[in-house]
Design a protein around this motif. Structure first.
Motif, mmCIF file in Angstrom:
data_model
loop_
_atom_site.group_PDB
_atom_site.id
_atom_site.type_symbol
_atom_site.label_atom_id
_atom_site.label_comp_id
_atom_site.label_asym_id
_atom_site.label_seq_id
_atom_site.Cartn_x
_atom_site.Cartn_y
_atom_site.Cartn_z
ATOM 1 N N UNK A 195 0.813 -1.211 0.000
ATOM 2 C CA UNK A 195 0.000 0.000 0.000
ATOM 3 C C UNK A 195 0.850 1.266 0.000
ATOM 4 N N UNK A 196 2.082 1.175 0.517
ATOM 5 C CA UNK A 196 2.921 2.374 0.611
ATOM 6 C C UNK A 196 3.152 3.048 -0.740
ATOM 7 N N UNK A 197 3.516 2.312 -1.813
ATOM 8 C CA UNK A 197 3.683 3.003 -3.102
ATOM 9 C C UNK A 197 2.381 3.587 -3.624
ATOM 10 N N UNK A 198 1.241 2.978 -3.272
ATOM 11 C CA UNK A 198 -0.048 3.540 -3.679
ATOM 12 C C UNK A 198 -0.281 4.867 -2.974
ATOM 13 N N UNK A 199 0.022 4.917 -1.677
ATOM 14 C CA UNK A 199 -0.148 6.158 -0.918
ATOM 15 C C UNK A 199 0.795 7.242 -1.435
ATOM 16 N N UNK A 200 2.022 6.851 -1.777
ATOM 17 C CA UNK A 200 2.965 7.826 -2.334
ATOM 18 C C UNK A 200 2.456 8.375 -3.662
ATOM 19 N N UNK A 201 1.836 7.505 -4.469
ATOM 20 C CA UNK A 201 1.280 7.951 -5.745
ATOM 21 C C UNK A 201 0.116 8.905 -5.530
ATOM 22 N N UNK A 202 -0.750 8.595 -4.571
ATOM 23 C CA UNK A 202 -1.868 9.486 -4.253
ATOM 24 C C UNK A 202 -1.364 10.852 -3.802
ATOM 25 N N UNK A 203 -0.280 10.859 -3.035
ATOM 26 C CA UNK A 203 0.269 12.135 -2.572
ATOM 27 C C UNK A 203 0.756 12.975 -3.741
ATOM 28 N N UNK A 204 1.437 12.352 -4.689
ATOM 29 C CA UNK A 204 1.939 13.098 -5.847
ATOM 30 C C UNK A 204 0.786 13.638 -6.691
ATOM 31 N N UNK A 205 -0.240 12.811 -6.869
ATOM 32 C CA UNK A 205 -1.399 13.265 -7.632
ATOM 33 C C UNK A 205 -2.091 14.432 -6.925
#
Length: 247
Positions: A195-205
């Motif tokens: 889930x961590x890379x998903x959360x990082x992606x959401x933050x960038x978006x």
């Protein structure tokens, strides 16, 4: 099911399944002959988890084996999470200062960063063990930030820590009510690694969206990817996306 069926249902090639079996990532099948075995739903479940850890989570075979071994014992939720986190190690790469390769002009920098990390933990009132890899990882991250001139301290990190605390509450809500401790361990592992890379992606978006709101005139033209650097080829792209790993 036979290995061919296991391969078809999991999407993992037979040579890779055999490799995972040899490396101890996947338990042996139920022997039906000297060179044949049957596999069941538990093998399929574990194979998908192994595949996710290596291909999406970016873990090495050795790290995946250690993590899977760590969650093999049913523990209470608190210790299950602890075992999972400790097996995974620090989420931030060491900058090298802890090994004596820090800034020679700032011999106390390591201690300062460790103190800042401890101060943030205390200020949040978090119950985090002294040996937690998170403490060292946080100090290493602060050290790296200072190395590029970003003097980030407790005050600057506090809003991020509060957001992390809110995220952790959501994480634990997802684990509430699950009786099977192995299931809890696997879900905790999935949340921590995948889930961590998903959360990082959401933050960038979200950053892109927020920038568009704050700077509407500049955001009329959508951002574009930078042009590939000279010498970038398919092999380089494959290495960055992890396609060099076992599939």
């Amino acid at each position: 099911m036979k290995m061919s069926e296991l391969s078809r249902r999991s999407g993992v090639a037979i040579p890779t399944i055999k490799y995972y079996l040899r490396e101890g990532l996947l338990p042996a099948g139920h022997a039906t002959a000297s060179n044949q075995a049957d596999y069941d739903a538990d093998h399929l479940r574990r194979l998908r988890l192994v595949r996710a850890l290596i291909s999406f989570g970016g873990l090495s075979v050795t790290a995946s084996r250690e993590v899977l071994r760590a969650i093999s014992e049913p523990l209470d939720l608190y210790h299950t999470l602890g075992v999972t986190h400790y097996a995974l190690g620090a989420p931030v790469a060491d900058t090298g200062a802890s090994a004596g390769t820090g800034n020679p002009d700032a011999p106390g920098e390591d201690d300062d960063c460790a103190a800042e990390a401890a101060a943030l933990v205390d200020r949040m009132g978090w119950s985090v063990g002294e040996e937690s890899p998170g403490r060292a990882a946080l100090a290493a991250g602060l050290r790296a930030l200072r190395g590029v001139g970003a003097d980030v301290g407790t005050d600057e990190l506090l809003p991020y820590a509060e957001l992390a605390a809110a995220t952790a509450r959501v994480d634990l809500d997802h684990l509430a009510g699950i009786e099977d401790r192995i299931d809890v361990a696997e879900r905790a592992l999935v949340m921590t690694v995948l889930l961590e890379p998903v959360l990082a992606t959401l933050r960038r978006m979200a950053q892109e969206h927020e920038a568009a709101l704050r700077y509407p005139s500049e955001s009329k033209q959508p951002p574009r990817s930078p042009a590939p650097r000279a010498g970038t080829d398919t092999a380089d792209r494959g290495a960055r996306t992890g396609s060099h790993r076992a599939t």
